[in-house]
Design a protein around this motif. Structure first.
Motif, PDB file in Angstrom:
ATOM      1  N   SER A  26       2.334  12.058   0.649  1.00  0.00           N
ATOM      2  CA  SER A  26       3.368  12.505   1.574  1.00  0.00           C
ATOM      3  C   SER A  26       3.501  11.513   2.714  1.00  0.00           C
ATOM      4  N   ALA A  27       4.565  11.651   3.497  1.00  0.00           N
ATOM      5  CA  ALA A  27       4.752  10.760   4.643  1.00  0.00           C
ATOM      6  C   ALA A  27       3.604  10.912   5.632  1.00  0.00           C
TER       7      ALA A  27
ATOM      8  N   GLU B  44      20.574   6.140  -4.067  1.00  0.00           N
ATOM      9  CA  GLU B  44      21.349   7.130  -3.321  1.00  0.00           C
ATOM     10  C   GLU B  44      21.073   8.533  -3.843  1.00  0.00           C
ATOM     11  N   GLY B  45      20.849   9.440  -2.920  1.00  0.00           N
ATOM     12  CA  GLY B  45      20.614  10.830  -3.296  1.00  0.00           C
ATOM     13  C   GLY B  45      19.168  11.162  -3.599  1.00  0.00           C
ATOM     14  N   VAL B  46      18.280  10.172  -3.617  1.00  0.00           N
ATOM     15  CA  VAL B  46      16.868  10.414  -3.925  1.00  0.00           C
ATOM     16  C   VAL B  46      16.144  10.877  -2.666  1.00  0.00           C
ATOM     17  N   ASP B  47      15.463  12.006  -2.760  1.00  0.00           N
ATOM     18  CA  ASP B  47      14.646  12.508  -1.665  1.00  0.00           C
ATOM     19  C   ASP B  47      13.223  11.998  -1.909  1.00  0.00           C
ATOM     20  N   LEU B  48      12.807  11.002  -1.153  1.00  0.00           N
ATOM     21  CA  LEU B  48      11.515  10.361  -1.379  1.00  0.00           C
ATOM     22  C   LEU B  48      10.350  11.323  -1.209  1.00  0.00           C
ATOM     23  N   GLU B  49      10.445  12.202  -0.237  1.00  0.00           N
ATOM     24  CA  GLU B  49       9.348  13.144   0.007  1.00  0.00           C
ATOM     25  C   GLU B  49       9.242  14.148  -1.137  1.00  0.00           C
ATOM     26  N   GLU B  50      10.377  14.588  -1.652  1.00  0.00           N
ATOM     27  CA  GLU B  50      10.338  15.530  -2.776  1.00  0.00           C
ATOM     28  C   GLU B  50       9.834  14.846  -4.038  1.00  0.00           C
ATOM     29  N   ALA B  51      10.244  13.602  -4.245  1.00  0.00           N
ATOM     30  CA  ALA B  51       9.756  12.852  -5.402  1.00  0.00           C
ATOM     31  C   ALA B  51       8.246  12.671  -5.323  1.00  0.00           C
TER      32      ALA B  51
ATOM     33  N   ASP C 218      -2.333  26.534  -5.227  1.00  0.00           N
ATOM     34  CA  ASP C 218      -1.510  25.334  -5.388  1.00  0.00           C
ATOM     35  C   ASP C 218      -0.701  25.043  -4.125  1.00  0.00           C
ATOM     36  N   LEU C 219      -0.173  26.101  -3.510  1.00  0.00           N
ATOM     37  CA  LEU C 219       0.570  25.913  -2.266  1.00  0.00           C
ATOM     38  C   LEU C 219      -0.336  25.354  -1.172  1.00  0.00           C
ATOM     39  N   ALA C 220      -1.581  25.821  -1.134  1.00  0.00           N
ATOM     40  CA  ALA C 220      -2.533  25.322  -0.144  1.00  0.00           C
ATOM     41  C   ALA C 220      -2.846  23.851  -0.403  1.00  0.00           C
ATOM     42  N   ALA C 221      -2.936  23.475  -1.672  1.00  0.00           N
ATOM     43  CA  ALA C 221      -3.204  22.072  -2.013  1.00  0.00           C
ATOM     44  C   ALA C 221      -2.053  21.181  -1.561  1.00  0.00           C
ATOM     45  N   MET C 222      -0.838  21.651  -1.733  1.00  0.00           N
ATOM     46  CA  MET C 222       0.326  20.876  -1.297  1.00  0.00           C
ATOM     47  C   MET C 222       0.331  20.723   0.226  1.00  0.00           C
ATOM     48  N   ALA C 223      -0.036  21.792   0.926  1.00  0.00           N
ATOM     49  CA  ALA C 223      -0.076  21.738   2.393  1.00  0.00           C
ATOM     50  C   ALA C 223      -1.139  20.756   2.869  1.00  0.00           C
ATOM     51  N   ARG C 224      -2.308  20.779   2.222  1.00  0.00           N
ATOM     52  CA  ARG C 224      -3.377  19.844   2.600  1.00  0.00           C
ATOM     53  C   ARG C 224      -2.963  18.403   2.345  1.00  0.00           C
ATOM     54  N   ALA C 225      -2.110  18.201   1.352  1.00  0.00           N
ATOM     55  CA  ALA C 225      -1.646  16.849   1.038  1.00  0.00           C
ATOM     56  C   ALA C 225      -0.571  16.376   2.018  1.00  0.00           C
ATOM     57  N   GLY C 226      -0.138  17.266   2.920  1.00  0.00           N
ATOM     58  CA  GLY C 226       0.814  16.857   3.948  1.00  0.00           C
ATOM     59  C   GLY C 226       2.252  17.256   3.696  1.00  0.00           C
ATOM     60  N   PHE C 227       2.517  18.043   2.676  1.00  0.00           N
ATOM     61  CA  PHE C 227       3.880  18.470   2.376  1.00  0.00           C
ATOM     62  C   PHE C 227       4.188  19.781   3.095  1.00  0.00           C
TER      63      PHE C 227
ATOM     64  N   ARG D 116       0.827  -1.206   0.000  1.00  0.00           N
ATOM     65  CA  ARG D 116       0.000   0.000   0.000  1.00  0.00           C
ATOM     66  C   ARG D 116       0.863   1.258   0.000  1.00  0.00           C
ATOM     67  N   LEU D 117       1.977   1.225   0.732  1.00  0.00           N
ATOM     68  CA  LEU D 117       2.881   2.369   0.759  1.00  0.00           C
ATOM     69  C   LEU D 117       3.426   2.663  -0.633  1.00  0.00           C
ATOM     70  N   ALA D 118       3.867   1.619  -1.337  1.00  0.00           N
ATOM     71  CA  ALA D 118       4.420   1.821  -2.683  1.00  0.00           C
ATOM     72  C   ALA D 118       3.372   2.397  -3.628  1.00  0.00           C
ATOM     73  N   ALA D 119       2.142   1.887  -3.537  1.00  0.00           N
ATOM     74  CA  ALA D 119       1.072   2.374  -4.407  1.00  0.00           C
ATOM     75  C   ALA D 119       0.738   3.834  -4.109  1.00  0.00           C
ATOM     76  N   LEU D 120       0.687   4.188  -2.842  1.00  0.00           N
ATOM     77  CA  LEU D 120       0.384   5.564  -2.462  1.00  0.00           C
ATOM     78  C   LEU D 120       1.503   6.518  -2.848  1.00  0.00           C
ATOM     79  N   ARG D 121       2.748   6.063  -2.715  1.00  0.00           N
ATOM     80  CA  ARG D 121       3.880   6.906  -3.114  1.00  0.00           C
ATOM     81  C   ARG D 121       3.820   7.222  -4.604  1.00  0.00           C
TER      82      ARG D 121
END
Length: 206
Positions: A110-111, A141-148, A175-184, A100-105
């Protein structure tokens, strides 16, 4: 038309097709019934232990209600069925959480959103933490999962750089508000929303 229906028609009253006493109650809840219900559910859905338990409880509640029985009498039978499913490997919280985590990512979760969605499925915080730790260990290596994930979310929702040309500035705050609601976080959301894809493409080509 039967004489009974004629009388009913004459009196202006509607008679049901069958009396309530004619309706047979469903068969009793048995271990075999619970096994069949569990297998049927797990063949159709990926589930956590809590989801299987809740599904069996709903079925038992419904059947007991129709039979006029106390559903709590079958609590141990439900737990025994769940335990056998776990022992047989038919349901596994670690496997369910990883899938489920992989599918949601992939959809840009967001985390914070991941934790909430998995908790709603009855997955413990320990299982979620273990799955996310495993995700970090497996990442390149070097991948930021949250940013991806933030980029995947913005792309899927067509926010920021993925909006039509000339419309970005007018939708920036939304758009910034949408990102915040999504947990970022704000800083990450702003970085993604204000990114210039054309500049990044030019730099890559150079």
């Amino acid at each position: 038309m039967t004489s009974r229906n004629v009388a009913s028609h004459a009196s202006g009253k509607r008679t049901p097709g069958r009396d309530a006493t004619d309706i047979k109650p469903p068969p009793p809840v048995t271990p075999a019934y619970l096994e069949r219900a569990a297998l049927h559910y797990l063949e159709r859905y990926s589930a956590s232990v809590a989801m299987l338990r809740q599904t069996l409880k709903r079925r038992v509640d419904k059947r007991c209600r129709l039979r006029g029985e106390d559903a709590s009498a079958f609590a141990e039978a439900i737990e025994a069925t769940v335990a056998r499913a776990v022992s047989a490997g038919l349901v596994d919280d670690a496997r369910f959480t990883a899938g489920r985590l992989a599918a949601l990512r992939r959809r840009g979760a967001s985390a914070r959103a991941l934790s909430a969605k998995l908790a709603a499925k009855g997955v413990s915080r320990e299982e979620v933490a273990a799955a996310m730790e495993n995700e970090r260990e497996r990442a390149d290596e070097g991948v930021d999962l949250e940013e991806a994930a933030a980029q995947a979310y913005a792309k899927r929702r067509r926010l920021g750089p993925w909006r039509r040309p000339g419309t970005r500035e007018g939708h920036r705050d939304r758009d910034l508000a949408a990102m915040a609601r999504a947990g970022f976080g704000y800083a990450l959301g702003r970085r993604v929303i204000e990114a210039d894809l054309e500049s990044e493409t030019d730099e890559t080509e150079d």
